[in-house]
Design a protein around this motif. Structure first.
Motif, short mmCIF file in Angstrom:
data_model
loop_
_atom_site.label_atom_id
_atom_site.label_comp_id
_atom_site.label_asym_id
_atom_site.label_seq_id
_atom_site.Cartn_x
_atom_site.Cartn_y
_atom_site.Cartn_z
N LYS A 110 -83.99 37.18 40.24
CA LYS A 110 -84.87 37.90 39.31
C LYS A 110 -86.29 37.33 39.33
N TYR A 111 -86.47 36.19 39.99
CA TYR A 111 -87.78 35.53 40.01
C TYR A 111 -88.28 35.46 41.46
N PRO A 112 -89.04 36.48 41.90
CA PRO A 112 -89.45 36.57 43.31
C PRO A 112 -90.22 35.37 43.81
N THR A 113 -90.90 34.67 42.90
CA THR A 113 -91.69 33.51 43.34
C THR A 113 -90.85 32.25 43.50
N LEU A 114 -89.60 32.31 43.05
CA LEU A 114 -88.74 31.13 43.15
C LEU A 114 -88.00 31.19 44.50
N ILE A 115 -88.63 30.61 45.49
CA ILE A 115 -88.10 30.64 46.86
C ILE A 115 -87.81 29.21 47.30
N ILE A 116 -86.58 28.97 47.72
CA ILE A 116 -86.19 27.65 48.22
C ILE A 116 -86.26 27.69 49.74
N THR A 117 -87.08 26.84 50.30
CA THR A 117 -87.32 26.87 51.74
C THR A 117 -86.23 26.14 52.51
N ASP A 118 -86.17 26.42 53.81
CA ASP A 118 -85.23 25.70 54.67
C ASP A 118 -85.54 24.21 54.69
N GLU A 119 -86.82 23.87 54.58
CA GLU A 119 -87.20 22.46 54.58
C GLU A 119 -86.62 21.74 53.37
N GLU A 120 -86.61 22.39 52.21
CA GLU A 120 -86.03 21.78 51.02
C GLU A 120 -84.53 21.58 51.19
N VAL A 121 -83.87 22.56 51.79
CA VAL A 121 -82.43 22.44 52.05
C VAL A 121 -82.17 21.30 53.03
N ASP A 122 -82.99 21.23 54.08
CA ASP A 122 -82.83 20.16 55.08
C ASP A 122 -82.99 18.78 54.43
N ALA A 123 -83.95 18.66 53.51
CA ALA A 123 -84.17 17.37 52.84
C ALA A 123 -82.96 16.99 52.00
N GLU A 124 -82.35 17.95 51.34
CA GLU A 124 -81.17 17.65 50.54
C GLU A 124 -80.00 17.24 51.43
N ILE A 125 -79.83 17.91 52.54
CA ILE A 125 -78.77 17.54 53.48
C ILE A 125 -79.00 16.13 54.02
N ALA A 126 -80.25 15.81 54.31
CA ALA A 126 -80.57 14.47 54.80
C ALA A 126 -80.21 13.41 53.77
N ALA A 127 -80.47 13.69 52.49
CA ALA A 127 -80.12 12.74 51.43
C ALA A 127 -78.61 12.57 51.32
N MET A 128 -77.88 13.66 51.42
CA MET A 128 -76.41 13.59 51.36
C MET A 128 -75.86 12.82 52.56
N ALA A 129 -76.46 13.05 53.71
CA ALA A 129 -76.01 12.35 54.92
C ALA A 129 -76.27 10.85 54.80
N GLN A 130 -77.43 10.50 54.27
CA GLN A 130 -77.76 9.08 54.11
C GLN A 130 -76.77 8.40 53.17
N GLN A 131 -76.38 9.10 52.10
CA GLN A 131 -75.40 8.54 51.17
C GLN A 131 -74.06 8.30 51.85
N ALA A 132 -73.75 9.12 52.85
CA ALA A 132 -72.50 8.97 53.59
C ALA A 132 -72.66 8.08 54.82
N ASN A 133 -73.83 7.42 54.95
CA ASN A 133 -74.11 6.56 56.11
C ASN A 133 -74.03 7.32 57.42
N MET A 134 -74.60 8.52 57.44
CA MET A 134 -74.62 9.36 58.63
C MET A 134 -76.02 9.92 58.84
N THR A 135 -76.27 10.40 60.03
CA THR A 135 -77.46 11.21 60.28
C THR A 135 -77.15 12.64 59.82
N PRO A 136 -78.17 13.45 59.57
CA PRO A 136 -77.90 14.84 59.20
C PRO A 136 -77.06 15.58 60.24
N GLU A 137 -77.30 15.30 61.52
CA GLU A 137 -76.53 15.96 62.57
C GLU A 137 -75.06 15.54 62.50
#
Length: 439
Positions: A110-137
């Motif tokens: 409902k909020y057209p200006t609220l757009i989550i970019t792929d870069e934001e998603v990639d950053a979150e995945i990188a943080a999750m990977a770091q917590q698991a002692n892994m690279t994002p790949e």
């Protein structure tokens, strides 16, 4: 994060009901090394959930494929072993998560200006990977090996970020706290410093959310068994707990004696450090408590001091000491905590300093009697030390410990708590207005 995990132990049957008896408080002792590297698990038998529509949320459908994907993700993130007894709980939790995410995605749209970019998603995945002692790949490859499509995890993360930003943007002004609220909370911390304190992890299973109290008790018992067998408490809390602390892996911090429901208090009193409780039934749900540490009340008298001094050597004559005393006494009536340091800086031969906050027992012996008894704002008579002659002002006093949170820390905690509460109300209202049909 396990690189090999059961692909899908997805039985669509409920485990047997367990009688509500009075178990011992402790269910067992956990290994506190919750961040230990996960070991691969053997592949387990696969069970299927039929394809097709399993639910509709307004005009969006949830398919059997969606449900299988979410169950796999839940199993991996919590490291709970799927069994015939707990798979119904996993399926129910996964379906409830999907329903909420569909509602969140519809609201975000409902909020057209609220757009989550792929870069934001990639950053979150990188943080999750770091917590698991892994690279994002490596992290994404591990998910793929477990049967989870990259689109599943990316869309789940995209919705979570969007919902967080939506709630924060919509309710930021309502989540603000007043100075009075922060100061009242600080006073509560100070008063609590004399009471017993418990550093706990918590998991709360809400009865209404899982189909009733018996289901909550049964689900809690199954989670306890999984944790005793090795599932990390933090991971289980993040995936299954309905408490606000779930986002912190169930970390409830230091809990003060008397601030929790009586059944929880009784359990905390009886649990040893490292022990995990059996289910604790309270109004509306069931708690699981992990006792991380305990301590008795050890409140100290903390004072904030300013001073004005005249430097004197230890062997100064009586006449020199008297002259310094007369000079200090001449300015004493005009001094306040706000003016002491500036006044000293404006006159030659005087030194002024803000001594900060400290425990009375850590002060020089000559200062302790005055610091212990004086009222806030009171200025001492001259006090002799080997460094010179001092006027000391008590500029603040509180009961607490050196570990007491700061004003900013308390303010931030209260704001986060308010935002979490407003977010839950927002979701409750969305669910009440939605057309949700189970197939």
């Amino acid at each position: 994060m396990r690189t090999v995990i059961a692909a899908a132990a997805l039985l669509a049957v409920a485990g047997p009901a367990l009688a509500q008896t009075r178990p011992p408080v402790s269910a067992g002792t956990l290994n506190p090394a919750a961040d230990r590297p996960a070991q691969p698990r053997p592949q387990e038998p696969q069970f299927e959930i039929a394809d097709g529509i399993v639910a509709t949320v307004n005009d969006r459908v949830i398919t059997g494929y969606d449900l299988r994907q979410r169950m796999l993700l839940l199993i991996i993130m919590s490291e709970v072993q799927p069994t015939a007894e707990n798979v119904a709980q996993i399926q129910s939790e996964a379906l409830d998560m999907l329903i909420e995410e569909h509602l969140q995605a519809q609201e975000i749209a409902k909020y057209p200006t609220l757009i989550i970019t792929d870069e934001e998603v990639d950053a979150e995945i990188a943080a999750m990977a770091q917590q698991a002692n892994m690279t994002p790949e490596q992290y994404m490859q591990a998910l793929a090996q477990a049967g989870i499509h990259a689109r599943t995890i990316r869309e789940q993360i995209r919705t979570a970020i969007g919902w967080r930003e939506l709630v924060g943007g919509r309710f930021a002004s309502r989540a603000r706290v007043s100075r009075n609220q922060v100061e009242q909370t600080l006073r509560q911390y100070e008063e609590a410093a004399t009471k017993k304190q418990y550093l706990i992890g918590e998991i709360y299973i809400e009865g209404a959310r899982v189909g009733g109290m018996q289901q909550a008790i049964t689900g809690a018992q199954q989670l306890i068994q999984q944790m005793i067998q090795g599932a990390p408490f933090q991971a289980v809390a993040q995936q299954f707990s309905a408490a606000p602390s779930a986002v912190r892996g169930g970390d409830a911090g230091w809990v003060v004696e008397g601030s929790v429901p009586p059944p929880v208090q009784q359990a905390m009193d009886n649990l040893d450090v490292g022990q995990l409780s059996n289910p604790i039934v309270v109004d509306g749900g069931v708690y699981i408590i992990y006792m991380r540490d305990k301590r008795d009340g050890a409140a100290s008298s903390l004072v904030s001091l300013n001073q004005v001094m005249v430097e004197l050597s230890p062997d100064a004559t009586d006449a020199q000491v008297e002259a310094a005393a007369q000079r200090l006494m001449s300015i004493r009536p005009s001094l306040t905590c706000d003016t002491m340091v500036a006044r000293a800086a404006s006159e030659a031969g005087l030194l002024g300093s803000d001594l900060g906050e400290t425990e009375v027992l850590n002060l020089a012996p000559q200062f302790q009697p005055f610091a212990r008894e004086a009222q806030v704002g009171q200025i001492s008579d001259p006090i002799r030390t080997p460094l010179g002659l001092h006027l000391v002002g008590v500029c603040g006093r509180r009961l607490g410990t050196a570990e007491m949170p700061s004003y900013r820390e308390v303010e931030s905690r209260l704001q986060r708590s308010n935002l979490a509460m407003l977010g839950r109300r927002y979701m409750r209202d969305l669910r009440a207005d939605a057309l949700i049909e189970m197939k």
